[in-house]
Write an enzyme that holds these catalytic residues in place. Sequence first.
Site, PDB file in Angstrom:
ATOM      1  N   GLY A   6      10.577  -3.508   3.738  1.00 52.21           N
ATOM      2  CA  GLY A   6      10.344  -2.984   2.175  1.00 52.21           C
ATOM      3  C   GLY A   6      11.676  -2.966   1.356  1.00 52.21           C
ATOM      4  N   ILE A 122      13.622   3.851   2.211  1.00 51.39           N
ATOM      5  CA  ILE A 122      13.182   5.225   1.244  1.00 51.39           C
ATOM      6  C   ILE A 122      12.627   6.370   2.236  1.00 51.39           C
ATOM      7  CG2 ILE A 122      12.774   3.952  -0.825  1.00 51.39           C
ATOM      8  CD1 ILE A 122       9.818   4.563  -0.542  1.00 51.39           C
ATOM      9  N   ASP A 123      12.207   5.980   3.542  1.00 49.57           N
ATOM     10  CA  ASP A 123      11.548   6.936   4.505  1.00 49.57           C
ATOM     11  C   ASP A 123      12.381   7.753   5.174  1.00 49.57           C
ATOM     12  OD1 ASP A 123       9.083   5.685   3.723  1.00 49.57           O
ATOM     13  OD2 ASP A 123       8.690   4.596   5.531  1.00 49.57           O
ATOM     14  N   MET A 165       5.213   8.159  -0.362  1.00 49.75           N
ATOM     15  CA  MET A 165       5.113   7.221   0.693  1.00 49.75           C
ATOM     16  C   MET A 165       5.963   8.108   2.033  1.00 49.75           C
ATOM     17  SD  MET A 165       6.176   3.708  -0.491  1.00 49.75           S
ATOM     18  CE  MET A 165       5.189   2.397  -1.017  1.00 49.75           C
ATOM     19  N   GLY A 166       5.825   7.364   3.131  1.00 54.84           N
ATOM     20  CA  GLY A 166       6.505   7.741   4.422  1.00 54.84           C
ATOM     21  C   GLY A 166       5.563   7.392   5.387  1.00 54.84           C
ATOM     22  N   GLU A 218       1.646   9.697   2.790  1.00 54.20           N
ATOM     23  CA  GLU A 218       0.716   8.656   2.950  1.00 54.20           C
ATOM     24  C   GLU A 218       0.109   8.474   4.554  1.00 54.20           C
ATOM     25  OE1 GLU A 218       2.186   5.052   2.024  1.00 54.20           O
ATOM     26  OE2 GLU A 218       3.884   5.292   3.617  1.00 54.20           O
ATOM     27  N   ARG A 270       9.767   2.999  -5.047  1.00 53.06           N
ATOM     28  CA  ARG A 270      10.749   2.242  -4.512  1.00 53.06           C
ATOM     29  C   ARG A 270      11.428   1.334  -5.522  1.00 53.06           C
ATOM     30  NH1 ARG A 270       7.759  -0.590   0.323  1.00 53.06           N
ATOM     31  NH2 ARG A 270       7.966  -2.283  -0.759  1.00 53.06           N
TER      32      ARG A 270
HETATM   33  O1  F6P Z   1       8.806   1.419   4.918  1.00 54.34           O
HETATM   34  C1  F6P Z   1       9.122   1.797   3.640  1.00 54.34           C
HETATM   35  C2  F6P Z   1       7.611   1.810   2.977  1.00 54.34           C
HETATM   36  O2  F6P Z   1       7.977   2.029   1.738  1.00 54.34           O
HETATM   37  C3  F6P Z   1       6.818   2.873   3.582  1.00 54.34           C
HETATM   38  O3  F6P Z   1       6.954   4.056   2.885  1.00 54.34           O
HETATM   39  C4  F6P Z   1       5.397   2.209   2.987  1.00 54.34           C
HETATM   40  O4  F6P Z   1       4.367   2.444   3.881  1.00 54.34           O
HETATM   41  C5  F6P Z   1       5.507   0.869   3.165  1.00 54.34           C
HETATM   42  O5  F6P Z   1       7.303   0.514   3.012  1.00 54.34           O
HETATM   43  C6  F6P Z   1       4.888   0.069   2.025  1.00 54.34           C
HETATM   44  O6  F6P Z   1       5.097  -1.311   2.386  1.00 54.34           O
HETATM   45  P1  F6P Z   1       4.718  -2.644   1.502  1.00 54.34           P
HETATM   46  O7  F6P Z   1       5.832  -2.813   0.687  1.00 54.34           O
HETATM   47  O8  F6P Z   1       4.356  -3.753   2.392  1.00 54.34           O
HETATM   48  O9  F6P Z   1       3.520  -2.360   0.699  1.00 54.34           O
END
Ligand code: F6P
Length: 337
Positions: A6, A122-123, A165-166, A218, A270
């Site tokens: 991500g 970001i997590d 998120m997380g 999440e 993000r």
């Molecule tokens: O790992 C970082 C993250 O932002 C998580 O918090 C989230 O579950 C995931 O990526 C979302 O990913 P995508 O960009 O595939 O929707």
Amino acid sequence: MLTGGGDCPGLNAVIRAVGRRVMTRGGEVVGILEGWKGLVEGRFVPLGPREISGLLPRGGTILRTTRTNPYKVEGGVQKVLENLQREGFDALVAIGGEDTLGVAARLYAEHDLPVVGVPKTIDNDLSATDYTFGFDTAVNIATEAIDRLHTTAESHNRVMVVEVMGRHTGWIAVVSGIAGGADMILIPEQPVSIEDACKELRHRHERGKDFSIVVVSEGYELEGLNDAGEVDQFGHTRLSERGVGAALAREIESRTGYETRVTVLGHIQRGGSPTPRDRVLATRYGLKAADLAGEGKFGRMAALHGDNIVDVPLADATKELKTVPPDWWAVAQAFFG
Ligand code: F6P
């Protein structure tokens, strides 16, 4: 260098810092497009002074990113090794989270790949570093959202559920929840039941408060809510589609009778420009990664320990997730109900 997984604010600041340090020392820098995918497919772009200029405040990644796992692509690892050799690359800087750096650690262990890592997500769930860049920006965005939701919650006597998120850990929820004055926080690490959460909310309203803010990660396990949908090459489902926030809001309203609304912050956390703290952290990480690569210290990752940038084994960063420790949870809990 490559950026995988991500995206997150600060990736471009790392690219700029690595580029500046390598070029200052007379080296050349090449960008690999779309993470490990670009290394499997041999897609590269030269990065010169012009390409790395103006990147410090810019969100996203100029190199683009994917969640490609070379170990899940037929012949993927072989292609990675061949492409690195064909291009004559001396070192690879991999900028990523648990998945991207997990691949880097494995390629180093199994094939002696000349790779160094930079911890991004970001997590904030990578071990062996106090903080990953991108986390501070996400917390700022979530905190601002909570502040804004406070005023509308108060005006309408509502419970506001904020989903942040997380994927596996509750770092964003806990830190933005503490900063924003959340009345209840629900995270994967602490299995507070819905009934106990509602008890706290009733208690708060009995004390004369007419509104509440609930922050939910999440990844929080809600009884009866199952993961659904596609799985990526690292085995992850899309949690944003699981709808934990909406399900939680429905449960709270039906159990307490308080009118409840939900806001899902999603990818807003993000996007956009990194905070000054993330710009500085990303810059320090980038310089360190370039130094490690220059010194041939492969299989290492730039990390933050206290206020110092150090290097740690890549394997240490990825062997287990860094979860929210009990003392952070205790700070959040002191303001529940
Ligand atoms: O790992 C970082 C993250 O932002 C998580 O918090 C989230 O579950 C995931 O990526 C979302 O990913 P995508 O960009 O595939 O929707």
